[in-house]
Design an enzyme around this catalytic site. Structure first.
Site, mmCIF file in Angstrom:
data_model
loop_
_atom_site.group_PDB
_atom_site.id
_atom_site.type_symbol
_atom_site.label_atom_id
_atom_site.label_comp_id
_atom_site.label_asym_id
_atom_site.label_seq_id
_atom_site.Cartn_x
_atom_site.Cartn_y
_atom_site.Cartn_z
ATOM 1 N N GLU A 52 0.839 -1.205 0.000
ATOM 2 C CA GLU A 52 0.000 0.000 0.000
ATOM 3 C C GLU A 52 0.873 1.253 0.000
ATOM 4 O OE1 GLU A 52 -0.032 -2.601 1.982
ATOM 5 O OE2 GLU A 52 -1.914 -2.873 3.043
ATOM 6 N N CYS A 75 -2.329 -3.573 7.194
ATOM 7 C CA CYS A 75 -1.906 -3.760 8.589
ATOM 8 C C CYS A 75 -2.217 -2.509 9.393
ATOM 9 C CB CYS A 75 -0.421 -4.087 8.655
ATOM 10 S SG CYS A 75 0.631 -2.687 8.265
#
Ligand code: NAP
Length: 367
Positions: A52, A75
């Protein structure tokens, strides 16, 4: 393009991390705004930026109001890098489409919950099956703390893995062997029994350009591995572990001087306790093992319930010979219902050779 198509592209990106991210997951991410991909990235190397953050870093315009497609739940904890959820919120992403949910207890739904709390629209389970399959090693390791074990063998159409005189080079053709090399790059370690070392004197390296050598593990209860074997002779260049129950300190020291790492494993029924060995390898951060042993170790591995997947390469050749080795030997089973059950078979063809892959289902075995 549809959500599925963008996710499929993110999956392709994720695969670029094969061999470089273990024991982390393979993850790909795509950022889309007004039907245009404005950023893409994948988790490239263990300890480095997550997919990401790489996609956000590569954005050619502001990600404000964009949709992020990511193969694994972002996460939300501080590890080697800061949480990805923070970066997604800060960059004002409007919608997040997730493939797999992360079973890591530090994440496990909390990543998605945090994003939703921040007002981001989140959709989960897009191409879930493919995304889950991509990270079967990661999920197994995070849940069990033991490596994912893939038992691989090449055999003839009459089920032989060597000729009656022990020769096994080569059973399959080049295309099949190339695929094995890819798996040596994919899985973190490769394991054989000392019988294979004594017969074949293998090097067990990865021979694809830019590939990474797996950590080599020899199951050798009594330290019979020859000092002049290729594995010992090259132990300073490629990490090599001899798992042993031997207390011969002089011999152990001789191997260590040659660069071999000695791992203490207790005996079980005369050989190494493989369950114990898997726990130890897991403690050493090894998330996956390609088991390329002979029939003796293969049977023990199945019996010890450490095998997760079986890969059989079947060549259009017949060797014959009562004494010729077969992929799984040991004492075998006495009754058919005691068989090791395999499920979800996948069949492919590599050149003239066939390949069958199946998962091992131990729950079917009687205790
Ligand atoms: N075609 C293929 O895919 C392929 C792949 C590999 C090998 N092979 C062929 O297989 C033959 C070798 O077969 P193999 O059965 O002797 O080799 P192996 O299974 O690789 O090695 C067997 C040895 O491993 C040691 N070992 C340590 N812990 C064990 C455990 N828990 N359970 C079982 N064994 C354990 C044992 O000796 P200690 O107890 O003394 O340590 C045992 O004798 C060769 O001809 C080779 O070419 C073919």
């Amino acid at each position: 393009m549809t959500d599925h198509e963008y996710m499929r592209y993110a999956l392709e990106l994720a695969k670029r991390g094969v061999g470089a991210v273990n024991p982390n997951p393979l993850v790909g991410a795509v950022i889309v705004k007004d039907d245009e991909i404005i950023g893409e990235g994948w988790h490239e190397r263990f300890g480095e930026l997550h997919a990401e953050r790489n996609a956000l870093k590569n954005c050619k315009k502001s990600a404000k109001g964009a949709t992020l497609y990511v193969t694994l739940e972002p996460c939300c904890h501080y590890g080697k890098t800061p949480p990805c959820t923070e970066a997604i919120i800060e960059n004002q992403i409007k919608r997040v489409v997730v493939g797999s949910m992360d079973t890591n207890p530090k994440v496990a739904g909390k990543g998605v919950a945090l994003l939703r709390e921040a007002g981001i629209e989140v959709e989960t389970g897009v191409l879930k099956e493919e995304c889950d399959a991509l990270n079967e090693v990661f999920f197994h390791y995070i849940e069990t703390k033991t490596p994912f074990v893939v038992m691989k063998y090449a055999m003839t159409m009459d089920g032989k893995i060597a000729t009656a005189s022990g020769k096994s080079k080569w059973i399959t053709g080049e295309t099949a062997r190339e695929n094995v090399q890819k798996d040596r790059n994919r899985y973190m370690a490769i394991m054989v029994g000392v019988g294979t070392v004594l017969t074949d004197n293998p090097s067990l390296t990865c021979r694809i350009a830019g590939g990474r050598n797996p950590i080599r593990i020899i199951c050798d209860t009594n330290l019979r591995t020859p000092l002049e074997s290729i594995l010992v002779q090259t132990a300073k260049e490629v990490k090599t572990i001899i798992a042993t129950a031997s207390r011969d300190m002089e011999m152990r020291h001789t191997y260590e001087e040659k660069g071999v790492f000695i791992l203490d494993v207790p005996k079980k029924e005369g050989h190494l306790d493989l369950e114990f060995l898997m726990k130890e390898l897991g403690n050493h951060g090894i998330d996956s093992v390609l088991l390329e042993g002979g029939g003796t170790l293969n049977f023990s591995a199945l019996q010890s319930k450490i095998v997760n997947k079986v890969q059989a390469y079947i060549a259009p050749k017949i060797f014959g010979g009562e004494a010729a080795k077969t992929p799984v030997e040991g004492v075998g089973i006495a009754e058919v219902p005691e068989h090791f059950h395999l499920k979800n078979p996948k069949i492919r063809q590599y050149g003239e050779d066939f390949y069958i892959e199946s998962e091992v289902e131990y729950s079917c075995l009687p205790e």
